[in-house]
Design a protein around this motif. Structure first.
Motif, PDB file in Angstrom:
ATOM      1  N   SER A 194      47.935  42.178  29.711  1.00 18.93           N
ATOM      2  CA  SER A 194      46.784  41.367  30.128  1.00 18.93           C
ATOM      3  C   SER A 194      46.725  41.161  31.627  1.00 18.93           C
ATOM      4  CB  SER A 194      46.838  39.994  29.437  1.00 18.93           C
ATOM      5  OG  SER A 194      46.706  40.137  28.036  1.00 18.93           O
ATOM      6  N   THR A 195      45.502  41.163  32.156  1.00 16.10           N
ATOM      7  CA  THR A 195      45.247  40.798  33.552  1.00 16.10           C
ATOM      8  C   THR A 195      44.182  39.700  33.545  1.00 16.10           C
ATOM      9  OG1 THR A 195      43.409  42.345  33.828  1.00 16.10           O
ATOM     10  CG2 THR A 195      45.634  43.205  34.240  1.00 16.10           C
ATOM     11  N   GLU A 244      41.265  39.703  34.713  1.00 12.14           N
ATOM     12  CA  GLU A 244      39.926  40.232  34.406  1.00 12.14           C
ATOM     13  C   GLU A 244      39.834  40.812  33.004  1.00 12.14           C
ATOM     14  OE1 GLU A 244      38.536  42.922  37.403  1.00 12.14           O
ATOM     15  OE2 GLU A 244      37.874  41.258  38.664  1.00 12.14           O
ATOM     16  N   ALA A 245      40.962  41.183  32.431  1.00 14.01           N
ATOM     17  CA  ALA A 245      40.937  41.810  31.106  1.00 14.01           C
ATOM     18  C   ALA A 245      42.107  41.327  30.250  1.00 14.01           C
ATOM     19  CB  ALA A 245      40.975  43.330  31.239  1.00 14.01           C
ATOM     20  N   LYS A 295      35.006  38.776  25.011  1.00  7.90           N
ATOM     21  CA  LYS A 295      34.688  39.536  26.227  1.00  7.90           C
ATOM     22  C   LYS A 295      34.918  41.037  26.008  1.00  7.90           C
ATOM     23  CE  LYS A 295      33.550  36.343  29.287  1.00  7.90           C
ATOM     24  NZ  LYS A 295      32.514  35.610  28.599  1.00  7.90           N
ATOM     25  N   LEU A 340      32.707  42.949  28.849  1.00  9.20           N
ATOM     26  CA  LEU A 340      32.591  42.190  30.097  1.00  9.20           C
ATOM     27  C   LEU A 340      33.955  41.797  30.638  1.00  9.20           C
ATOM     28  CD1 LEU A 340      29.738  39.711  29.033  1.00  9.20           C
ATOM     29  CD2 LEU A 340      29.494  41.758  30.463  1.00  9.20           C
ATOM     30  N   LYS A 341      34.020  41.609  31.956  1.00 14.12           N
ATOM     31  CA  LYS A 341      35.222  41.047  32.571  1.00 14.12           C
ATOM     32  C   LYS A 341      35.306  39.563  32.217  1.00 14.12           C
ATOM     33  CE  LYS A 341      35.514  44.105  36.579  1.00 14.12           C
ATOM     34  NZ  LYS A 341      35.375  44.198  38.041  1.00 14.12           N
ATOM     35  N   SER A 342      36.527  39.064  32.147  1.00  9.74           N
ATOM     36  CA  SER A 342      36.717  37.649  31.856  1.00  9.74           C
ATOM     37  C   SER A 342      36.455  36.820  33.111  1.00  9.74           C
ATOM     38  CB  SER A 342      38.150  37.402  31.365  1.00  9.74           C
ATOM     39  OG  SER A 342      38.262  36.119  30.845  1.00  9.74           O
ATOM     40  N   LYS A 343      35.832  35.649  32.903  1.00  9.05           N
ATOM     41  CA  LYS A 343      35.621  34.680  33.990  1.00  9.05           C
ATOM     42  C   LYS A 343      36.291  33.361  33.577  1.00  9.05           C
ATOM     43  CE  LYS A 343      32.820  37.010  36.842  1.00  9.05           C
ATOM     44  NZ  LYS A 343      33.142  37.252  38.246  1.00  9.05           N
ATOM     45  N   ASP A 359      40.474  31.493  27.689  1.00  9.10           N
ATOM     46  CA  ASP A 359      41.634  31.747  28.548  1.00  9.10           C
ATOM     47  C   ASP A 359      42.389  30.447  28.818  1.00  9.10           C
ATOM     48  OD1 ASP A 359      40.802  34.372  28.581  1.00  9.10           O
ATOM     49  OD2 ASP A 359      39.969  34.305  30.603  1.00  9.10           O
ATOM     50  N   TYR A 407      44.272  33.479  40.616  1.00  7.15           N
ATOM     51  CA  TYR A 407      43.305  34.563  40.818  1.00  7.15           C
ATOM     52  C   TYR A 407      41.873  34.040  40.822  1.00  7.15           C
ATOM     53  CZ  TYR A 407      41.017  39.104  39.957  1.00  7.15           C
ATOM     54  OH  TYR A 407      40.226  40.225  40.037  1.00  7.15           O
ATOM     55  N   ARG A 408      41.627  32.982  40.061  1.00  7.84           N
ATOM     56  CA  ARG A 408      40.276  32.418  39.909  1.00  7.84           C
ATOM     57  C   ARG A 408      39.943  31.327  40.940  1.00  7.84           C
ATOM     58  NH1 ARG A 408      39.004  35.704  37.078  1.00  7.84           N
ATOM     59  NH2 ARG A 408      39.218  36.002  34.840  1.00  7.84           N
TER      60      ARG A 408
END
Length: 374
Positions: A15-16, A18-19, A26, A31-34, A39, A68-69
């Motif tokens: 997992s990253t 974005e994914a 998602k 789609l990329k995760s936001k 999450d 990251y966010r």
């Protein structure tokens, strides 16, 4: 138990931000995760893995994922306060823990940003937050979990407990308006305007008792209580009793497998199935309730039975990879899908593997099993 650590580590490794492998919604949408509640559920659970194991890899994963966010000024990629969606508050709970563990000032700023949404949430006449700006006058059990524990932790730590009465009032309104006297269970949602097509025009209530909504509400009660200064009497004791009453009601519907059904009070009806996410939340709630002294010791057996029941039925290995099945992907009311809250509706939603709405609670239940063993 080692198999569960292996399963979680496999998910994290792939997992990253974005994914993430656990955000099946998602993935299905491409789609990329936001910034989102799904999450948030998972990262809260990863932080609990760190709390019980002290393995730095879990803290690093959680910190990297949220870092990251969150930008240096406290703004959050993919989060819009003005959307007024109570689901989006949920991931904010991770910020308190990460701020304490890392000291990063940007997390403290982000906490204030999320709180600014609490301050502008539209409300029903009773004082309860709407579930979302696009769902006016509606209170969903899910939303109590998404918003209230964050709200309570902020008030306790940073706002001199000024809004305690508001938080308790929102819970007591749910008891008054959404609890079924006969079963002790709570309906999924309530429309205070009594206008939505899915609600009873006399009571404003939706039609059924959905397991995961009852689970979210159980965690809302428990997690809010743990963030409260318990000298705030008598409301604290009253809310604790609400939690105890709900656990006592849920035990009556526990299947011999240890799990609960998707529509809780209709076990054995055609198409109804034993569902993982809500059963895992109940295991967590009962085990943690015992550990904190909220529930009698007898509830430990119910929680353990639920946890083992999930493992026996849905934790499987195929092609050398572990997966957790039996997870209802999503369920709600209204919206463009015209979700009507009937029994048939709850049976129609997809059942998936490895979604965080099941994996997160399963992991939380696992950490409680570990705590009880220590």
């Amino acid at each position: 138990m080692d198999i569960i650590v292996k399963y979680i580590d496999e998910l994290l490794e792939k997992s990253t931000p974005e994914a993430p492998m656990w955000n099946i919604e998602k993935i299905k949408q491409g789609l990329k995760s936001k910034w989102n509640y799904i999450d948030g559920c998972m990262i809260k659970a990863v932080l609990q893995m760190y709390a019980i194991s002290k393995d730095e890899k879990y803290l690093k994963f959680a910190d990297d994922f949220i870092d990251y966010r969150v930008f240096e000024d406290g703004t959050i990629d993919g989060y819009n306060v003005g959307e007024k969606n109570i689901d989006n508050v949920n991931a904010g709970k991770t910020l308190f823990e990460l701020y304490d563990l890392t000291g990063k000032e940007k997390y403290r700023k982000a906490i204030d940003l999320v709180y600014s949404q609490i301050e502008i949430m539209p409300r029903c006449k009773s004082g309860n937050f709407w579930h979302k700006d696009i769902y006016p006058n509606q209170v969903w059990l899910d939303g109590m979990y998404m918003g209230q524990p964050f709200y309570m932790e902020y008030e306790t730590r940073f706002n001199d407990k000024k809004n305690y009465p508001d938080i308790f009032n929102q819970f007591f309104n749910v008891v008054k308006n959404m609890r079924d006297e006969k079963t002790g269970l709570y309906y999924h949602a309530y429309d205070s305007s009594k206008e939505m097509f899915w609600c009873d025009k006399t009571t404003g209530l939706s039609k059924n008792f959905w397991l995961r909504a009852l689970g979210w509400y159980s965690m809302a009660l428990l997690d809010t209580l743990t963030k409260t200064d318990n000298s705030y009497q008598p409301a604290y004791d009253q809310l604790k009793q609400v939690f105890i009453d709900l656990m006592e009601s849920m035990v009556k519907f526990q299947d011999e497998s240890g799990m609960w059904y998707q529509v809780v009070n209709m076990g054995g009806r055609e198409k109804n199935y034993l569902e993982t996410s809500g059963s895992a939340i109940m295991a967590y709630s009962m085990l943690k309730g015992v550990r904190l002294g909220f529930l009698p010791e007898s509830f430990r057996a119910y929680g353990e039975k639920a946890f083992h029941g999930i493992c026996d039925r849905y934790l499987k290995e195929k092609d050398g990879r572990l997966s957790l099945g039996g997870i209802c992907l999503v369920a709600g009311l209204g919206g463009p899908q015209m979700r009507d809250g009937t029994y048939e509706y709850y049976m129609s939603e997809p059942v998936v593997e490895d979604d965080a709405k099941g994996v997160g609670p399963f992991l939380l239940a696992y950490t409680e099993m570990r705590r009880l063993d220590d």
